[in-house]
Scaffold this active site. Sequence first.
Site, PDB file in Angstrom:
ATOM      1  CG  ASP A   1     -22.039 -11.165  30.398  1.00 53.20           C
ATOM      2  OD1 ASP A   1     -23.173 -11.619  30.613  1.00 53.20           O
ATOM      3  OD2 ASP A   1     -21.847 -10.011  29.976  1.00 53.20           O
TER       4      ASP A   1
ATOM      5  CB  SER B   1     -20.482  -6.034  31.249  1.00 48.96           C
ATOM      6  OG  SER B   1     -20.945  -6.953  30.297  1.00 48.96           O
TER       7      SER B   1
ATOM      8  CG  ASP C   1     -25.294  -8.190  28.901  1.00 53.54           C
ATOM      9  OD1 ASP C   1     -24.319  -8.942  29.140  1.00 53.54           O
ATOM     10  OD2 ASP C   1     -25.157  -6.977  28.661  1.00 53.54           O
TER      11      ASP C   1
ATOM     12  CG  ASP D   1     -24.038  -7.642  32.676  1.00 57.26           C
ATOM     13  OD1 ASP D   1     -23.360  -8.422  31.974  1.00 57.26           O
ATOM     14  OD2 ASP D   1     -24.471  -6.562  32.246  1.00 57.26           O
TER      15      ASP D   1
END
Length: 469
Positions: free
Chosen positions: A249, A108, A253, A251
Amino acid sequence: MTDTLMVGVSGVRGIVGKDLTADVVTQWARGFGLWLREGTSAGGPGPGTSVVIGRDARTSGPMFAAAVTAGLTSVGCDVIDIGLVPTPTVQLAVEHHRAGGGIAITASHNPIEWNALKFIGPDGIFLDGMDGARVQKLVGEGGEGRGRTGKVTTDEGAVERHLDAVLKLPAVEVEQIRKRKFTVALDAVRGAGGPVMRALLERLGCEVAGINLETDGHFPRSPEPVPENLGGLSTLVTRAGAALGIAVDPDVDRLAIVDETGTPIGEDYTLAFAVRAVLDGTRETRNGKRVVVCNLSTSLVVEDAARECGAEVVRTPVGEVHVARAIVRLGAVIGGEGNGGVMYPALHAGRDAPVAAALLLTLLARDGRRVSALVAAAPRYAIVKAKAERGTRNAERGLEDVYAALRKRFPDASVDTQDGLRLAWRDRWLHVRPSNTEPIIRLIAEAPSGAGGGAQELVDEARRICAAS
């Protein structure tokens, strides 16, 4: 495995090559596969023993994808590899394939040297306490493999399905957005989001000015989309004359917003604007209720937005899985976290930056005001975050004295003890909780801007009490 590997409820993370190696990843994937074969999920056995895997753009991703595949297939699980994709795409693919679970290979917003595994249950939601603990136990025990070796297939359509689903959401006003022909500045920090977010914005009729849209994992800055990391995006907004800037970010999300003047407005506004997009001017409900779920450390801007739209706010302990479970349990209309994570259960109960972007543009198209005007029209708050050191890894033990002293110091506050101690007043709050990953106490407070340093004063007083207790 090394002692410094960080093991959480929903997965495991570490520094690549130091704490997190291919062998460690294989062991954890194997443990997840054994858990899936056991059928010990709280909801019973998953629909099958297939596992969806996907990864962000980190350079260690291909190596760890191979290691995850080896661990899963060794215990008889079939693997559906969807490649380099956002984490919410993995969650949606689990549901699409009726898979037993999923593994997202992503750290992340952590720095570039990190990577992680995030375990997803058959419902597309990250594992919670009981199931996560069982996976960890199975990793420690090893366990026997199966005579059958799992097979591996690929699915190249997962991202397209994800975007199609976003554009079909009832709250996303596609034609209204297209009429506005927004110019949007985009910073994807060279993670998984560049192609996905560009495609979504272009399908919504936006002109995209982008930086860091490559998917090579060579983050040019600290990857967390907080205001201090968005200088490049701010410059791009003003240079391109954009209506707004959005940053995601690695990833994809979480989403943060920069207004048309190039000013980052803070991640909490992402959820606040999404709440308004879904609820403002409508009577959308689930099960006849208008409930918004957020965690205990989410800003009051979200609570203000929900209440103005006639919705009840329910707060949960910090952590995405707690918010997701509450959304499902309560039949909430929308929820999320103050870190830019929007969870719209009309699609799925997971943080989703493409959903956040579509809802944000819906609000701007419908309302007609600029981002800065939307911010100016609402009460402004200041949030102060700090840490207090502790001498033991067991951060919860010994904090009862701290909590008692804080309650005595602030007897007029309402009290919430779901996750540490949260003391709240009408327009301010203080949250004191042990860190889940470090031997520290986390202190966070919020108060109206210009309130004589109110948030800072709350944090300073909490720090003093922590040191004295």
